[in-house]
Motif scaffolding. Structure first.
Motif, PDB file in Angstrom:
ATOM      1  N   ARG A  12       0.840  -1.198   0.000  1.00  0.00           N
ATOM      2  CA  ARG A  12       0.000   0.000   0.000  1.00  0.00           C
ATOM      3  C   ARG A  12       0.884   1.260   0.000  1.00  0.00           C
ATOM      4  NH1 ARG A  12      -5.249   0.556   1.023  1.00  0.00           N
ATOM      5  NH2 ARG A  12      -5.249  -1.222  -0.384  1.00  0.00           N
ATOM      6  N   GLN A  35      -5.289  16.118  -3.260  1.00  0.00           N
ATOM      7  CA  GLN A  35      -6.465  15.568  -3.940  1.00  0.00           C
ATOM      8  C   GLN A  35      -6.056  14.869  -5.238  1.00  0.00           C
ATOM      9  OE1 GLN A  35      -9.682  15.180  -3.159  1.00  0.00           O
ATOM     10  NE2 GLN A  35      -9.182  15.931  -1.108  1.00  0.00           N
ATOM     11  N   LEU A  38      -4.682  11.516  -4.215  1.00  0.00           N
ATOM     12  CA  LEU A  38      -5.764  10.610  -3.821  1.00  0.00           C
ATOM     13  C   LEU A  38      -6.475  10.047  -5.044  1.00  0.00           C
ATOM     14  CD1 LEU A  38      -7.371  12.614  -0.855  1.00  0.00           C
ATOM     15  CD2 LEU A  38      -5.700  10.750  -0.734  1.00  0.00           C
ATOM     16  N   HIS A  39      -6.720  10.911  -6.028  1.00  0.00           N
ATOM     17  CA  HIS A  39      -7.391  10.470  -7.250  1.00  0.00           C
ATOM     18  C   HIS A  39      -6.510   9.498  -8.031  1.00  0.00           C
ATOM     19  CE1 HIS A  39      -8.725  10.812 -11.494  1.00  0.00           C
ATOM     20  NE2 HIS A  39      -9.930  10.842 -10.940  1.00  0.00           N
ATOM     21  N   LEU A  43      -7.435   5.985  -3.445  1.00  0.00           N
ATOM     22  CA  LEU A  43      -7.598   5.686  -2.022  1.00  0.00           C
ATOM     23  C   LEU A  43      -8.218   6.872  -1.308  1.00  0.00           C
ATOM     24  CD1 LEU A  43      -4.114   4.032  -1.310  1.00  0.00           C
ATOM     25  CD2 LEU A  43      -6.309   2.850  -1.579  1.00  0.00           C
ATOM     26  N   SER A  44      -8.729   6.609  -0.124  1.00  0.00           N
ATOM     27  CA  SER A  44      -9.312   7.674   0.692  1.00  0.00           C
ATOM     28  C   SER A  44      -8.201   8.479   1.351  1.00  0.00           C
ATOM     29  CB  SER A  44     -10.216   7.074   1.761  1.00  0.00           C
ATOM     30  OG  SER A  44      -9.436   6.351   2.709  1.00  0.00           O
ATOM     31  N   ALA A  45      -8.561   9.662   1.827  1.00  0.00           N
ATOM     32  CA  ALA A  45      -7.589  10.504   2.528  1.00  0.00           C
ATOM     33  C   ALA A  45      -7.055   9.786   3.765  1.00  0.00           C
ATOM     34  CB  ALA A  45      -8.239  11.829   2.912  1.00  0.00           C
ATOM     35  N   GLY A  46      -7.938   9.117   4.498  1.00  0.00           N
ATOM     36  CA  GLY A  46      -7.499   8.407   5.694  1.00  0.00           C
ATOM     37  C   GLY A  46      -6.484   7.327   5.392  1.00  0.00           C
ATOM     38  N   ALA A  47      -6.670   6.625   4.268  1.00  0.00           N
ATOM     39  CA  ALA A  47      -5.742   5.556   3.901  1.00  0.00           C
ATOM     40  C   ALA A  47      -4.371   6.110   3.574  1.00  0.00           C
ATOM     41  CB  ALA A  47      -6.294   4.782   2.707  1.00  0.00           C
ATOM     42  N   TYR A  49      -3.138   9.199   4.532  1.00  0.00           N
ATOM     43  CA  TYR A  49      -2.543   9.886   5.676  1.00  0.00           C
ATOM     44  C   TYR A  49      -2.095   8.915   6.765  1.00  0.00           C
ATOM     45  CZ  TYR A  49      -3.803  14.432   3.771  1.00  0.00           C
ATOM     46  OH  TYR A  49      -3.889  15.544   2.984  1.00  0.00           O
ATOM     47  N   ARG A  50      -2.477   7.683   6.651  1.00  0.00           N
ATOM     48  CA  ARG A  50      -1.954   6.675   7.575  1.00  0.00           C
ATOM     49  C   ARG A  50      -0.457   6.467   7.360  1.00  0.00           C
ATOM     50  NH1 ARG A  50      -3.953   0.316   8.029  1.00  0.00           N
ATOM     51  NH2 ARG A  50      -2.476  -0.289   9.671  1.00  0.00           N
TER      52      ARG A  50
END
Length: 206
Positions: A12, A35, A38-39, A43-47, A49-50
């Motif tokens: 990931r 953004q 992410l596009h 993936l989502s922002a949370g994924a 930023y992890r």
């Protein structure tokens, strides 16, 4: 809850870095937003930023990989005995560095990304420190090889090893810049040009 394997986490992280690198190569560091990343990676922002705190964190990670790949290419090229002549060494380094695709992009795009990383050090103290440390290590590694040339009696004793090492590194950097800007640079051209310079009879022009 099922435990996520380290292999999954690594994959990931690799997915995010590769997607960010493609965005940066296409639009530049400052023309790319989170953004966009992410596009690109889906993936989502949370994924995301992890793994990374933001764009600067992504840039630093990609920069570290770029410098590491240069050093790894050098180490692989120099891992023979006796050590190769400078023209062969630089040819091997550039071939290793630009063999196949990196981050899912062709070699010209990857060269452009490396040049962007270098230019970003003028803005980012964090990045300047990271690359400064890596460059210092690279200089030491190349200087050690220069000492092997000297011990073999093929290099003048009055030429500082660090000066030769920095010149070899600058040659590789120049190749990367030409490839990024013009796209017509090939390792064979660099190798042949160096071999031609090394064959000069300096007594005839001194």
């Amino acid at each position: 809850m099922a435990r996520v394997s380290q292999a999954h986490l690594d994959a990931r992280r690799r997915q995010i870095l590769d997607g960010a690198a493609r965005c940066f190569a296409r639009n530049g560091f400052h023309g790319t937003s989170m953004q966009d990343v992410l596009h690109e990676v889906g993936l989502s922002a949370g994924a995301v930023y992890r793994y990374f705190t933001g764009k600067d964190d992504l840039i630093a990670a990609i920069a570290g990989e770029a410098v590491g790949s240069v050093r790894q290419a050098f180490e692989e090229a120099a891992r023979v005995g006796p050590p190769p002549a400078p023209d062969v060494l630089i040819g091997r380094v550039t071939r290793t560095l630009f063999s196949g695709e990196t981050h899912g992009m062709d070699r010209r795009a990857y060269a452009g990304l490396i040049v962007q990383v270098w230019s970003e050090t003028l803005r980012s103290e964090r990045l300047a420190a990271t690359l400064g440390e890596a460059y210092g290590g690279l200089r030491l590694a190349w200087a050690e090889l220069v000492e092997v040339y000297r011990e073999a009696g093929v290099l003048a004793a009055d030429v500082p090893s660090d000066h030769v090492a920095r010149t070899l590194i600058a040659t590789a950097q120049g190749f990367i810049v030409q490839l990024a800007m013009f796209g017509d640079a090939a390792p064979e051209v660099l190798e042949n040009g160096l071999r031609g310079l090394m064959s000069m009879d300096l007594q005839k022009i001194s």
